[in-house]
Design an enzyme around this catalytic site. Structure first.
Site, PDB file in Angstrom:
ATOM      1  N   GLY A 187      32.018  18.449  30.584  1.00 46.89           N
ATOM      2  CA  GLY A 187      31.662  17.478  29.541  1.00 46.89           C
ATOM      3  C   GLY A 187      32.608  16.284  29.570  1.00 46.89           C
ATOM      4  N   HIS A 188      33.928  16.569  29.606  1.00 48.52           N
ATOM      5  CA  HIS A 188      34.917  15.474  29.704  1.00 48.52           C
ATOM      6  C   HIS A 188      34.698  14.658  30.978  1.00 48.52           C
ATOM      7  CE1 HIS A 188      37.518  18.465  27.379  1.00 48.52           C
ATOM      8  NE2 HIS A 188      37.474  17.421  26.570  1.00 48.52           N
ATOM      9  N   MET A 218      29.426  22.901  26.387  1.00 52.87           N
ATOM     10  CA  MET A 218      30.758  22.966  27.004  1.00 52.87           C
ATOM     11  C   MET A 218      31.824  22.681  25.954  1.00 52.87           C
ATOM     12  SD  MET A 218      30.698  22.558  30.704  1.00 52.87           S
ATOM     13  CE  MET A 218      29.306  22.742  31.782  1.00 52.87           C
ATOM     14  N   SER A 219      32.885  23.467  25.979  1.00 51.84           N
ATOM     15  CA  SER A 219      33.996  23.281  25.056  1.00 51.84           C
ATOM     16  C   SER A 219      35.226  23.931  25.663  1.00 51.84           C
ATOM     17  CB  SER A 219      33.681  23.956  23.714  1.00 51.84           C
ATOM     18  OG  SER A 219      34.865  24.150  22.968  1.00 51.84           O
ATOM     19  N   SER A 220      36.393  23.330  25.439  1.00 51.77           N
ATOM     20  CA  SER A 220      37.627  23.934  25.953  1.00 51.77           C
ATOM     21  C   SER A 220      37.836  25.304  25.319  1.00 51.77           C
ATOM     22  CB  SER A 220      38.818  23.032  25.643  1.00 51.77           C
ATOM     23  OG  SER A 220      38.572  21.743  26.154  1.00 51.77           O
ATOM     24  N   ARG A 221      37.322  25.480  24.100  1.00 49.71           N
ATOM     25  CA  ARG A 221      37.533  26.756  23.396  1.00 49.71           C
ATOM     26  C   ARG A 221      36.645  27.884  23.938  1.00 49.71           C
ATOM     27  NH1 ARG A 221      38.693  23.100  18.820  1.00 49.71           N
ATOM     28  NH2 ARG A 221      40.832  23.566  18.162  1.00 49.71           N
ATOM     29  N   LYS A 273      28.743  16.490  21.219  1.00 50.29           N
ATOM     30  CA  LYS A 273      28.934  17.888  20.791  1.00 50.29           C
ATOM     31  C   LYS A 273      29.686  17.913  19.463  1.00 50.29           C
ATOM     32  CE  LYS A 273      31.072  22.134  21.254  1.00 50.29           C
ATOM     33  NZ  LYS A 273      32.409  21.867  20.753  1.00 50.29           N
ATOM     34  N   GLY A 284      42.989  17.520  26.710  1.00 48.52           N
ATOM     35  CA  GLY A 284      43.177  18.259  27.956  1.00 48.52           C
ATOM     36  C   GLY A 284      42.231  19.442  28.055  1.00 48.52           C
ATOM     37  N   GLN A 293      45.620  17.547  13.764  1.00 50.21           N
ATOM     38  CA  GLN A 293      44.227  17.927  13.509  1.00 50.21           C
ATOM     39  C   GLN A 293      44.022  19.439  13.514  1.00 50.21           C
ATOM     40  OE1 GLN A 293      42.879  15.688  17.171  1.00 50.21           O
ATOM     41  NE2 GLN A 293      41.326  17.295  17.245  1.00 50.21           N
TER      42      GLN A 293
HETATM   43  O1  PAF Z   1      37.612  15.635  20.704  1.00 53.11           O
HETATM   44  C1  PAF Z   1      38.826  15.771  20.979  1.00 53.11           C
HETATM   45  O2  PAF Z   1      39.219  16.307  22.014  1.00 53.11           O
HETATM   46  C2  PAF Z   1      39.869  15.308  19.965  1.00 53.11           C
HETATM   47  O3  PAF Z   1      39.436  15.530  18.665  1.00 53.11           O
HETATM   48  C3  PAF Z   1      40.298  13.844  20.173  1.00 53.11           C
HETATM   49  C4  PAF Z   1      39.136  12.879  19.955  1.00 53.11           C
HETATM   50  C5  PAF Z   1      40.843  13.674  21.578  1.00 53.11           C
HETATM   51  C6  PAF Z   1      41.407  13.477  19.187  1.00 53.11           C
HETATM   52  O4  PAF Z   1      42.533  14.278  19.348  1.00 53.11           O
END
Ligand code: PAF
Length: 272
Positions: free
Chosen positions: A30-31, A177-180, A142, A25, A55
């Protein structure tokens, strides 16, 4: 757009070729570019939105990870998603779940600084592949080491999915780009693009035959001078994700550095 919240409901959807974009999410451009590509290449696109607890390390950002679910649904639908799959943690993880460990490619870099992270990634990706049964799955380069781990996972566990790795999408100033990135303070956001500039400088040095050790330590120095706390800055072969001094099609510069409380990663294909 169909929102599906259980494995049983997902199985009831009629699907032909399925493009799958797994995400946690907090979708960004990027997504969306992965979803758009999946839409071009498949009959149906499934996007998973699942913040995967296994993770995250004990001191990481699981509880504060951004979860703008309604906005994610809107953005994913606009980009071409047909189904958002957002299962509960309880349905995905029974107590004492079986975990998958991918060897070698997880030993250095992120694997070293985030112990257990890739076991969590490999496990959830493998489970999602089994649940969604995609024809093709799309990941951003990325997270280069994540791509290497998933490539080995798919090969070793015979998952019947075609992997499509897509180029990193960057802000105009070069920041990947990154959510963080949303965690960055305004002043850190101004410094953050230096990561990509330093990667590019190091690439130029290596292509100008500067000794790799020298070029890499100079890049570490530049990160420190700009206020980053680097975890690593390395030249690696992406088949093994281990350090190399060889410059060929498989060589990538990889970097992880903290800026304030935000940890940023990026990479650059040397012969890109
Ligand atoms: O890249 C991500 O957002 C996550 O590591 C993934 C591949 C959705 C697995 O939770």
């Amino acid at each position: 757009l169909i929102v599906v919240k259980s494995i049983g409901d997902l199985k009831r959807e009629p699907l032909n070729s399925i493009g799958f974009v797994p995400t946690m999410g907090a979708l960004h451009a990027g997504h969306l570019s992965l979803i758009e590509r999946a839409k071009q290449e498949n009959d149906r696109v499934v996007v998973s939105v699942f913040v995967n607890p296994t993770q995250f390390g004990p001191n990481e950002d699981l509880s504060k990870y951004p979860r703008p679910f309604e906005r994610d649904c809107e953005l994913a639908e606009k980009a071409g998603a047909d189904i958002i799959f957002s299962p509960s943690v309880e349905e995905i993880y029974p107590t004492n779940p079986t975990m998958i460990h991918v060897p070698i490619v997880t030993h250095f870099l992120e694997g070293e600084f985030r112990p257990g992270h890739f076991d969590g990634v490999a496990t959830i990706v493998s489970k999602l592949f089994n649940i969604v049964q995609p024809t093709r799955a799309y990941f951003g380069l990325k997270d280069l080491q994540q791509c290497a781990v998933i490539r080995k996972l798919v090969k070793d566990l015979n998952h019947a999915v075609e992997l499509i790795f897509c180029d990193t999408v960057r802000e105009l100033d070069g920041l990947a780009m990154s959510s963080r990135n949303a965690y960055l303070s305004q002043s850190d956001r101004e410094i953050a693009p230096q990561i990509y500039r330093i990667l590019r400088l190091c690439q130029a040095d290596l292509l100008n035959h500067i000794e790799p050790k020298l070029a890499l330590s100079s890049s570490m120095g530049q990160l420190l001078d700009n206020g980053f706390e680097p975890d690593y800055f390395a030249l690696v072969d992406w088949n093994t994700m281990s350090p190399t001094e060889v410059i060929d099609e498989n060589s990538f510069l990889v970097v992880a550095a903290r800026l304030g409380t935000t940890r940023l990663i990026d990479n650059l294909k040397l012969l890109g």
